[in-house]
Design an enzyme around this catalytic site. Sequence first.
Site, PDB file in Angstrom:
ATOM      1  N   HIS A 102      -3.238   5.080  -2.477  1.00 16.70           N
ATOM      2  CA  HIS A 102      -4.105   6.176  -2.048  1.00 16.70           C
ATOM      3  C   HIS A 102      -3.728   7.346  -2.940  1.00 16.70           C
ATOM      4  O   HIS A 102      -2.690   7.981  -2.728  1.00 16.70           O
ATOM      5  CB  HIS A 102      -3.894   6.506  -0.565  1.00 16.70           C
ATOM      6  CG  HIS A 102      -4.826   7.576  -0.081  1.00 16.70           C
ATOM      7  ND1 HIS A 102      -5.854   7.321   0.785  1.00 16.70           N
ATOM      8  CD2 HIS A 102      -4.900   8.895  -0.384  1.00 16.70           C
ATOM      9  CE1 HIS A 102      -6.529   8.456   1.000  1.00 16.70           C
ATOM     10  NE2 HIS A 102      -5.971   9.418   0.299  1.00 16.70           N
ATOM     11  N   HIS A 151     -10.258   3.358  -3.942  1.00 17.72           N
ATOM     12  CA  HIS A 151     -11.389   4.243  -3.619  1.00 17.72           C
ATOM     13  C   HIS A 151     -11.430   5.479  -4.506  1.00 17.72           C
ATOM     14  O   HIS A 151     -11.305   6.604  -4.024  1.00 17.72           O
ATOM     15  CB  HIS A 151     -11.407   4.633  -2.133  1.00 17.72           C
ATOM     16  CG  HIS A 151     -10.067   4.967  -1.514  1.00 17.72           C
ATOM     17  ND1 HIS A 151      -9.227   5.914  -2.037  1.00 17.72           N
ATOM     18  CD2 HIS A 151      -9.441   4.483  -0.415  1.00 17.72           C
ATOM     19  CE1 HIS A 151      -8.146   5.995  -1.273  1.00 17.72           C
ATOM     20  NE2 HIS A 151      -8.256   5.132  -0.293  1.00 17.72           N
ATOM     21  N   LYS A 160       0.837  -1.194   0.000  1.00 17.76           N
ATOM     22  CA  LYS A 160       0.000   0.000   0.000  1.00 17.76           C
ATOM     23  C   LYS A 160       0.874   1.246   0.000  1.00 17.76           C
ATOM     24  O   LYS A 160       1.766   1.386   0.845  1.00 17.76           O
ATOM     25  CB  LYS A 160      -0.899  -0.002   1.243  1.00 17.76           C
ATOM     26  CG  LYS A 160      -1.791   1.235   1.358  1.00 17.76           C
ATOM     27  CD  LYS A 160      -2.842   1.291   0.254  1.00 17.76           C
ATOM     28  CE  LYS A 160      -3.543   2.638   0.189  1.00 17.76           C
ATOM     29  NZ  LYS A 160      -4.803   2.677   0.898  1.00 17.76           N
ATOM     30  N   ASP A 219     -13.540   0.392   1.561  1.00 17.20           N
ATOM     31  CA  ASP A 219     -12.848   1.385   2.381  1.00 17.20           C
ATOM     32  C   ASP A 219     -13.586   1.622   3.699  1.00 17.20           C
ATOM     33  O   ASP A 219     -13.604   2.743   4.217  1.00 17.20           O
ATOM     34  CB  ASP A 219     -12.637   2.712   1.639  1.00 17.20           C
ATOM     35  CG  ASP A 219     -11.596   3.590   2.340  1.00 17.20           C
ATOM     36  OD1 ASP A 219     -10.814   3.068   3.148  1.00 17.20           O
ATOM     37  OD2 ASP A 219     -11.589   4.806   2.082  1.00 17.20           O
TER      38      ASP A 219
END
Length: 349
Positions: free
Chosen positions: A137, A175, A100, A248
Amino acid sequence: MQAQSLILRQPDDWHTHLRDGEMLRAVVGHSARQFARAIVMPNLRPPITTIAAARSYRDRIQAAAGDHGFTPLMTAYLSDDIDADEIARGFAQGVFTACKLYPANATTNAEHGVTAIASIHRVLERMQTIGMPLLIHGEVTEPDVDIFDREAVFIERVLTPLLRDFPALKVVLEHITSDDAVQFVSAATANVAATITPHHLALSRNALFAGGLRPHLYCLPVLKRERHRLSLRRAATSGNPKFFLGTDSAPHARGDKESACGCAGIFNAPMALESYASVFEQESALAKLEGFASEFGPRFYGLPLNTRQVRLRRAAQTVPDQIIDGTIELVPFHAGETLGWRFEGLVDA
Ligand code: NCD
Ligand code: ZN
């Protein structure tokens, strides 16, 4: 006649936050009830950066999840000084499913995130070689960039050059919240995909201020304009395998949300499938839900499809105003609203 029930191959959640300790025990059952597997975010304090930490977190999740047959898929948190050998070893051992990338300070517990992509070039090279997915992200953090533009600017300034340098790297833009992201991912090569949350499909940024400030609808990336929401709904219901389910779900205790400086994150795990089903039904696309929820994710990750099935029934269901577990008080997504579907569980279980 309208279908009264919906049977799906059991879905997986390709992006969730399960936390740790008492909070983990309060929330994990909500995910484990609906989903067979979940990609578990590593943004604990301290973050998950080693194989040992991931193994032990996985054990704690499994112990807390009980007998649902739930499989947590672990991720490693990339920091400037992450060890490429440790990441590759963890992937080979089946402990890490993905890495991530949080840009430093982009969101909750991202203080140890990456300050510049150049500092993780070596690990990205390794990941590209071994076929390990990078979950992103996608927001820049420069204070001069308007918060509603942070995803679009990230795509332009960070993601585009990153994919130029690593064209075969498997990337999931997590997301997504904007038409810019939908367009970018649609046009990209097959190794680039995106997850879409229930709340970004259901709400635009107006909801944040409807009749007053709504802290329980504050998340990152923040809700966007209506035209972005409509684009996300078209992408999710299109049948394009680049777009798949990632809730999420990000629980924070009520007091941390209802605060002068409220935390970002929406706890949507309790009604996740019901929320997605409502959106797909409104778009007359219920037949596309199974691909989005249960097939495109595992295919992208190169994992087997689930063989169990679950049932949703058409039935009005009022979402509780709060969920209390021990000393933890949580306000779920859709609190107080009535949804048209009810998750019933495994078929023939
Ligand atoms: C997440 C959290 O609380 O951990 N919050 C959120 O608003 N989504 C972090 C994240 O995924 O950005
Ligand atoms: Zn998240």
